[in-house]
Design a protein around this motif. Structure first.
Motif, PDB file in Angstrom:
ATOM      1  N   LEU A 258      -3.731  -0.066  -4.920  1.00  0.00           N
ATOM      2  CA  LEU A 258      -2.812  -0.081  -6.053  1.00  0.00           C
ATOM      3  C   LEU A 258      -2.464  -1.485  -6.519  1.00  0.00           C
ATOM      4  O   LEU A 258      -2.000  -1.670  -7.645  1.00  0.00           O
ATOM      5  CB  LEU A 258      -1.534   0.673  -5.683  1.00  0.00           C
ATOM      6  N   LEU A 259      -2.692  -2.472  -5.679  1.00  0.00           N
ATOM      7  CA  LEU A 259      -2.446  -3.860  -6.069  1.00  0.00           C
ATOM      8  C   LEU A 259      -3.723  -4.577  -6.484  1.00  0.00           C
ATOM      9  O   LEU A 259      -3.681  -5.747  -6.864  1.00  0.00           O
ATOM     10  CB  LEU A 259      -1.785  -4.621  -4.909  1.00  0.00           C
ATOM     11  N   ALA A 289       4.901  -2.757  -0.305  1.00  0.00           N
ATOM     12  CA  ALA A 289       5.205  -2.922  -1.732  1.00  0.00           C
ATOM     13  C   ALA A 289       6.287  -3.979  -1.934  1.00  0.00           C
ATOM     14  O   ALA A 289       6.195  -4.815  -2.841  1.00  0.00           O
ATOM     15  CB  ALA A 289       5.633  -1.585  -2.329  1.00  0.00           C
ATOM     16  N   ASP A 290       7.334  -3.945  -1.107  1.00  0.00           N
ATOM     17  CA  ASP A 290       8.416  -4.929  -1.226  1.00  0.00           C
ATOM     18  C   ASP A 290       7.907  -6.339  -0.935  1.00  0.00           C
ATOM     19  O   ASP A 290       8.274  -7.303  -1.634  1.00  0.00           O
ATOM     20  CB  ASP A 290       9.545  -4.579  -0.262  1.00  0.00           C
ATOM     21  N   ASN A 296       5.153 -11.906  -5.622  1.00  0.00           N
ATOM     22  CA  ASN A 296       4.799 -12.012  -7.039  1.00  0.00           C
ATOM     23  C   ASN A 296       5.690 -11.076  -7.860  1.00  0.00           C
ATOM     24  O   ASN A 296       5.243 -10.020  -8.320  1.00  0.00           O
ATOM     25  CB  ASN A 296       3.318 -11.661  -7.244  1.00  0.00           C
ATOM     26  N   PRO A 297       6.967 -11.424  -8.055  1.00  0.00           N
ATOM     27  CA  PRO A 297       7.907 -10.522  -8.736  1.00  0.00           C
ATOM     28  C   PRO A 297       7.567 -10.242 -10.201  1.00  0.00           C
ATOM     29  O   PRO A 297       8.073  -9.283 -10.773  1.00  0.00           O
ATOM     30  CB  PRO A 297       9.249 -11.258  -8.612  1.00  0.00           C
ATOM     31  N   SER A 298       6.726 -11.057 -10.813  1.00  0.00           N
ATOM     32  CA  SER A 298       6.369 -10.826 -12.222  1.00  0.00           C
ATOM     33  C   SER A 298       5.065 -10.047 -12.359  1.00  0.00           C
ATOM     34  O   SER A 298       4.657  -9.725 -13.481  1.00  0.00           O
ATOM     35  CB  SER A 298       6.229 -12.162 -12.963  1.00  0.00           C
ATOM     36  N   GLY A 299       4.412  -9.735 -11.245  1.00  0.00           N
ATOM     37  CA  GLY A 299       3.140  -9.022 -11.309  1.00  0.00           C
ATOM     38  C   GLY A 299       3.321  -7.573 -11.733  1.00  0.00           C
ATOM     39  O   GLY A 299       4.188  -6.864 -11.202  1.00  0.00           O
TER      40      GLY A 299
END
Length: 557
Positions: A258-259, A289-290, A296-299
């Motif tokens: 998923l990433l 996921a966390d 990468n909080p903007s991904g």
């Protein structure tokens, strides 16, 4: 009886595609007739495979592999096929009967063959059809549990190399590649039903990686390979449910998948794996996921995975907190929060978040987020009509488009103040139109708005002031020719002139449409002889353009 009429074709295609389809009757070949469908090849820019179906509903369906048809439209090639079928309507019952007779004959013949004769027939086909051989080899390997052979055949079916020229699978070859790849998906399903689900899990993951890597080098405009990828993802989930692999390992694979760069192709929802993962696996997936989001909080992929897992947990406040960490300037995030609160039966909080979105975002950025639609719907239900008009007014001022004009008109009419709003909106469009260049494409919104209001007099004056493009002149002429045929005729003939210097079938079709409009004007004016003389002179002048001459004849010009 063919099951549809010319009016049905016109309704399905629209006036312009219907008119264009009339020029392709001679391009239809190889007509095939089924119980409720008709298929043929229509020669356009390329040879296109076309099928139309009348299935007893209110809508006629059509499929064509031309670019316009691939977008889901009932194209001119579908119209041409339909008109040819209508022209041969008397032959259709006999053709349907013959097709049914042939199918029954084939079934009876196959039933009459012995096992040895059927085997010989299959072997004969295997000797000439390499694709069939590869498919049956895969099924045979799966049936005898030959895992190395199954893997080899699956990966061979997924290999795009035989379909790629210069390392890229062109549009014309993408469907064939997708069809072959779908055989690999079918083989994986055989493994699941044959109690080899664990092997199917491993092989499905490998297959997803292969298709994900190949997809960038495939022109999948038809969406066929994308459909295969979606089915492959379904098979992987089915295999996991049957095999119940280690939940922590499955969680790790899901996180990587998923990433990854190809997650969009498979559209995997982590919530669908809840049963497979169980509490331990879900906890591990949330942890991964966390961690990814913190890195990468903007991904986009990181945010999507985190949001989906929180949403699956059903905690609205936690979901809002996740959304609130990255509010979109388009207002889309505010809207998602409002919708989540609505679903939790917290309408007052939902409205507050939506109104906050209106304050915190610029109208120029939120036109397509749906936030304005949401607010106007809420305001209308609450009889806050002036607030709805204010939202639409701001939206129109930020995006002076016909769509925004229509929304403003709808809201202002409901509030009872359209006359005032229209005066200001038209004035603004006049100011914007000044100094813009006109041509065949594009167009001034002012003309579109006046035409949409059916204010033909104002539209004619604006066009006379130099604000109309060629396309808008044509629309205006079509609209006024019943009441002002002389003015419309002048427009049609003026638009024909520059097209005399251009070659190509698309240009010829435009000339035909203009001439049909001019003919209608002359009929209205009672001056048909002048039109006949004009067309005769045009034929003499343009006689070297054989395709144009052909189209003129087809339309009785």
């Amino acid at each position: 009886m063919v099951g549809f009429s010319e009016d049905d074709l016109r309704a399905a295609a629209g006036a312009r595609s219907f008119a264009r389809g009339q020029g392709y009757l001679d391009a239809v070949s190889g007509l095939e007739v089924g119980d409720s469908w008709f298929a043929a090849r229509v020669q356009g820019t390329e040879a296109y495979e076309v099928e139309i179906a009348a299935d007893g509903t209110d809508r006629l369906h059509g499929e064509c592999d031309c670019p316009y048809g691939q977008e889901g439209h009932f194209c001119k090639h579908c119209v041409a096929l339909g008109l040819v079928v209508l022209g041969r309507a008397r032959e259709v019952p006999a053709q349907r009967s013959a097709a049914a007779h042939r199918a029954e004959g084939l079934e009876r013949w196959l039933d009459s063959l012995s096992r040895e004769e059927l085997l010989e027939l299959v072997r004969e086909q295997l000797g000439t059809d390499r694709e069939l051989r590869r498919r049956l080899e895969l099924r045979a390997a799966a049936a005898r549990s030959d895992e190395p052979a199954v893997r080899d055949r699956v990966l061979a079916l997924l290999d795009p190399a035989p379909f790629a020229q210069y390392g890229y699978v062109e549009y014309a070859d993408a469907r064939a590649y997708g069809t072959q790849a779908s055989e690999a998906v079918a083989a994986l399903r055989v493994l699941i039903t044959g109690d080899r689900a664990a092997q199917a899990v491993t092989l499905a993951r490998e297959a997803m990686a292969v298709i994900g890597s190949a997809y960038e080098d495939v022109d999948d405009s038809s969406g066929h390979l994308g459909s295969v990828a979606a089915k492959l993802a379904e098979v992987h989930l089915e295999a996991c449910r049957a095999a119940r692999p280690d939940p922590r390992e499955t969680a790790a694979w899901l996180a990587r998948h998923l990433l990854g760069d190809d997650h969009y192709l498979f559209d995997t929802d982590p919530a669908d794996y809840s049963e497979v993962l169980g509490g331990e696996g879900l906890a591990r997936l949330r942890q991964l996921a966390d961690e990814a989001w913190q890195r990468n909080p903007s991904g986009w992929a990181e945010k999507y995975l985190r949001e989906r897992l929180v949403k699956a947990a059903g905690n609205v406040d936690e979901l809002i907190a996740v959304y609130a960490t990255d509010l979109s300037p388009s207002g889309e995030t505010h809207l998602r929060i409002a919708q989540g609160l609505d679903a939790a039966d917290r309408p007052d909080e939902a409205l507050a978040w939506a109104e906050r979105g209106l304050r915190e975002t610029d109208a120029a950025h939120r036109a397509h987020s749906g936030l304005e639609d949401y607010l106007c719907a809420r305001y209308t239900r609450a009889d806050r009509l002036a607030d709805a008009v204010a939202v639409r007014r701001d939206g129109f001022r930020a995006h002076r488009s016909l769509a925004a004009y229509r929304l403003l008109r709808e809201a202002a009419r409901a509030e009872g103040g359209w006359e005032r709003e229209r005066e200001a909106a038209v004035k603004l469009l006049h100011q914007e139109a000044q100094g813009q260049q006109s041509g065949w494409y594009g167009g001034h919104v002012l003309l579109d708005a006046l035409l949409d209001d059916d204010d033909l007099e104002a539209a004619w004056q604006a066009a006379q002031d130099g604000l109309a493009t060629d396309a808008q002149w044509l629309t205006l002429a079509d609209r006024i020719r019943e009441d002002r045929p002389a003015d419309a005729l002048e427009v049609y003939l003026r638009l024909v002139e520059p097209r005399k210097q251009v070659t190509g079938d698309a240009n010829y079709e435009q000339i035909i449409q203009l001439l049909l409009g001019a003919r209608a004007c002359h009929q209205r004016l009672g001056t048909q002889k002048r039109f006949t003389d004009y067309v005769a002179a045009l034929r003499t002048e343009q006689k070297r353009k054989r395709n144009l001459m052909k189209l003129l004849g087809q339309h009785g010009l």
